[in-house]
Design a protein around this motif. Structure first.
Motif, mmCIF file in Angstrom:
data_model
loop_
_atom_site.group_PDB
_atom_site.id
_atom_site.type_symbol
_atom_site.label_atom_id
_atom_site.label_comp_id
_atom_site.label_asym_id
_atom_site.label_seq_id
_atom_site.Cartn_x
_atom_site.Cartn_y
_atom_site.Cartn_z
ATOM 1 N N ALA A 1 -28.566 -75.654 71.079
ATOM 2 C CA ALA A 1 -28.008 -74.570 70.270
ATOM 3 C C ALA A 1 -26.622 -74.191 70.768
ATOM 4 O O ALA A 1 -25.704 -73.968 69.962
ATOM 5 N N GLN A 2 -26.451 -74.133 72.067
ATOM 6 C CA GLN A 2 -25.141 -73.804 72.646
ATOM 7 C C GLN A 2 -24.118 -74.883 72.298
ATOM 8 O O GLN A 2 -22.976 -74.577 71.945
ATOM 9 N N ALA A 3 -24.518 -76.139 72.400
ATOM 10 C CA ALA A 3 -23.605 -77.241 72.070
ATOM 11 C C ALA A 3 -23.244 -77.217 70.585
ATOM 12 O O ALA A 3 -22.078 -77.426 70.217
ATOM 13 N N ASP A 4 -24.222 -76.946 69.724
ATOM 14 C CA ASP A 4 -23.950 -76.855 68.287
ATOM 15 C C ASP A 4 -22.975 -75.720 67.990
ATOM 16 O O ASP A 4 -22.064 -75.874 67.174
ATOM 17 N N ARG A 5 -23.161 -74.596 68.631
ATOM 18 C CA ARG A 5 -22.268 -73.456 68.445
ATOM 19 C C ARG A 5 -20.864 -73.803 68.935
ATOM 20 O O ARG A 5 -19.870 -73.478 68.291
ATOM 21 N N PHE A 6 -20.768 -74.487 70.063
ATOM 22 C CA PHE A 6 -19.473 -74.883 70.613
ATOM 23 C C PHE A 6 -18.742 -75.826 69.659
ATOM 24 O O PHE A 6 -17.552 -75.665 69.391
ATOM 25 N N VAL A 7 -19.461 -76.797 69.119
ATOM 26 C CA VAL A 7 -18.855 -77.752 68.186
ATOM 27 C C VAL A 7 -18.440 -77.046 66.900
ATOM 28 O O VAL A 7 -17.372 -77.328 66.344
ATOM 29 N N ASP B 1 -17.499 -73.973 66.601
ATOM 30 C CA ASP B 1 -16.316 -73.165 66.892
ATOM 31 C C ASP B 1 -15.050 -74.009 67.007
ATOM 32 O O ASP B 1 -13.945 -73.493 66.827
ATOM 33 N N MET B 2 -15.202 -75.298 67.293
ATOM 34 C CA MET B 2 -14.037 -76.169 67.446
ATOM 35 C C MET B 2 -13.427 -76.558 66.101
ATOM 36 O O MET B 2 -12.344 -77.104 66.037
ATOM 37 N N ASP B 3 -14.124 -76.296 65.002
ATOM 38 C CA ASP B 3 -13.632 -76.595 63.658
ATOM 39 C C ASP B 3 -13.311 -78.085 63.508
ATOM 40 O O ASP B 3 -12.216 -78.468 63.110
ATOM 41 N N LEU B 4 -14.273 -78.914 63.844
ATOM 42 C CA LEU B 4 -14.109 -80.356 63.725
ATOM 43 C C LEU B 4 -14.359 -80.797 62.291
ATOM 44 O O LEU B 4 -15.015 -80.112 61.520
ATOM 45 N N VAL B 5 -13.833 -81.959 61.931
ATOM 46 C CA VAL B 5 -14.039 -82.496 60.586
ATOM 47 C C VAL B 5 -15.172 -83.509 60.602
ATOM 48 O O VAL B 5 -15.471 -84.113 61.630
#
Length: 104
Positions: free
Chosen positions: A35-41, A43-47
């Protein structure tokens, strides 16, 4: 004949419970980390891969178009320097219109 030792039985049950609890803690830790990793990704606004591929294709098309236009510009510049510039044309005086003639 087998004898049952209550102390060993209690120890075995305790270890079984401890192992189950350790597994549960491990699963919960794994879930929390995911969940933390998903939230981090997020927040990074990746495409997404699809968006990346679309932009990559558009960029390749634009580069091809730029190369074509650069070649055309080079050809036009070469043609312009190869022949002398034309002499400026002289303008003919404008003919008087019927309304202008009648006022004279």
């Amino acid at each position: 004949m087998q004898t049952r030792n209550p102390l060993l039985n209690d120890f075995a049950e305790l270890m079984t419970d401890a192992f189950g609890a350790a597994q549960a803690v491990g699963e919960e830790a794994r879930t929390a980390m995911r969940a933390q990793a998903d939230r981090f990704v997020a927040d990074m606004d990746l495409v997404s891969r699809e968006e990346f591929d679309v932009v990559k294709a558009a960029l390749a098309e634009a580069r091809g178009e730029i190369e074509t236009l650069n070649a055309r510009i080079a050809a036009l510049e070469t043609a312009a320097t190869a022949r002398p510039a034309p002499a400026p044309r002289k303008r003919k005086p404008a003919a008087k219109t019927a309304a202008a003639k009648s006022t004279d």
